[in-house]
Design a protein around this motif. Structure first.
Motif, PDB file in Angstrom:
ATOM      1  N   GLU A  65      84.020  -1.495 -10.306  1.00  0.00           N
ATOM      2  CA  GLU A  65      84.901  -1.629 -11.468  1.00  0.00           C
ATOM      3  C   GLU A  65      86.074  -2.557 -11.154  1.00  0.00           C
ATOM      4  N   ALA A  66      86.662  -2.443  -9.950  1.00  0.00           N
ATOM      5  CA  ALA A  66      87.761  -3.328  -9.561  1.00  0.00           C
ATOM      6  C   ALA A  66      87.299  -4.780  -9.577  1.00  0.00           C
ATOM      7  N   LYS A  67      86.084  -5.026  -9.142  1.00  0.00           N
ATOM      8  CA  LYS A  67      85.529  -6.382  -9.171  1.00  0.00           C
ATOM      9  C   LYS A  67      85.307  -6.825 -10.611  1.00  0.00           C
ATOM     10  N   ASP A  68      84.662  -5.990 -11.415  1.00  0.00           N
ATOM     11  CA  ASP A  68      84.354  -6.340 -12.801  1.00  0.00           C
ATOM     12  C   ASP A  68      85.613  -6.588 -13.632  1.00  0.00           C
ATOM     13  N   GLN A  69      86.697  -5.867 -13.327  1.00  0.00           N
ATOM     14  CA  GLN A  69      87.951  -6.014 -14.059  1.00  0.00           C
ATOM     15  C   GLN A  69      88.837  -7.127 -13.498  1.00  0.00           C
ATOM     16  N   GLY A  70      88.384  -7.787 -12.432  1.00  0.00           N
ATOM     17  CA  GLY A  70      89.144  -8.889 -11.854  1.00  0.00           C
ATOM     18  C   GLY A  70      90.279  -8.461 -10.943  1.00  0.00           C
ATOM     19  N   LYS A  71      90.342  -7.187 -10.568  1.00  0.00           N
ATOM     20  CA  LYS A  71      91.397  -6.719  -9.667  1.00  0.00           C
ATOM     21  C   LYS A  71      91.135  -7.134  -8.228  1.00  0.00           C
ATOM     22  N   LEU A  72      89.865  -7.354  -7.884  1.00  0.00           N
ATOM     23  CA  LEU A  72      89.467  -7.819  -6.554  1.00  0.00           C
ATOM     24  C   LEU A  72      88.414  -8.911  -6.709  1.00  0.00           C
ATOM     25  N   ARG A  73      88.485  -9.907  -5.814  1.00  0.00           N
ATOM     26  CA  ARG A  73      87.478 -10.957  -5.789  1.00  0.00           C
ATOM     27  C   ARG A  73      86.759 -10.894  -4.450  1.00  0.00           C
ATOM     28  N   GLY A  74      85.446 -10.878  -4.492  1.00  0.00           N
ATOM     29  CA  GLY A  74      84.661 -10.835  -3.271  1.00  0.00           C
ATOM     30  C   GLY A  74      83.280 -10.288  -3.551  1.00  0.00           C
ATOM     31  N   GLU A  75      82.583  -9.940  -2.477  1.00  0.00           N
ATOM     32  CA  GLU A  75      81.245  -9.373  -2.620  1.00  0.00           C
ATOM     33  C   GLU A  75      81.216  -7.959  -2.064  1.00  0.00           C
ATOM     34  N   LEU A  76      80.406  -7.112  -2.681  1.00  0.00           N
ATOM     35  CA  LEU A  76      80.330  -5.714  -2.288  1.00  0.00           C
ATOM     36  C   LEU A  76      79.874  -5.575  -0.843  1.00  0.00           C
TER      37      LEU A  76
END
Length: 174
Positions: A65-76
């Protein structure tokens, strides 16, 4: 009636095989022994407890969710500090995302940085497959390589599951 049932089962089997092939189920991982050249930085949250703990699953979802919402950029990605295959009762892990560095983005509340150090000897297994299939292919390949090369596992694993490209597991060895 029997002929139609047989035809339906046959078509279902073919469709299942096509989907399995599409997600990478028939691919074999590429395994190499290497040394990490640079540290890998992760932003995420630590977990210590049972894999069945009600808090474990939501950690993965919160990172996504943090990735999808743009709060974090990177790969899981995840770091396991014990063998996830053998530690059925207790998991020591860091669940997060690989990030470029530790200064370019602000972390969401409750998140920390962790590094997978450079200069470690690792068995690296890579495969282009879905994250649902990849672990079940990568861990057995690592186990086989460790046994064949008579290495000693340190039970520290870095898992990376990018949206595009190869999934990989790095297993630290002595």
């Amino acid at each position: 009636m029997t002929r139609w049932l047989f035809l339906l089962i046959f078509l279902f089997t073919i469709a299942t095989a096509i989907v399995y092939a599409y997600v990478g189920g028939f691919k074999e991982p590429v395994v190499t022994l290497t040394t990490t050249k640079a540290p890998v930085f992760l932003a995420g949250q630590s977990f210590y407890g049972s894999a069945n703990d009600e808090k474990f699953g939501p950690l993965f979802r919160s990172v996504k969710e943090a990735k999808d919402q743009g709060k974090l950029r990177g790969e899981l990605a995840n770091i396991y500090y014990n063998d996830p295959e053998k530690a059925r009762d207790t998991v020591r892990a860091f669940i997060g995302m690989v990030v470029a560095d530790t200064v370019s983005q602000q972390l969401p509340a409750g998140y920390r940085y962790r590094a997978f150090a450079a200069g470690q000897r690792v068995v690296q297994a890579r495969i282009t497959a879905s994250y649902l299939i990849a672990p079940n292919k990568l861990y057995p390949a690592i186990t086989d390589a460790v046994k064949q090369q008579k290495l000693t596992p340190r039970h520290v694993y870095l898992e990376r599951f990018p949206e595009q490209g190869e999934s990989e597991v790095l297993a630290v060895v002595e």
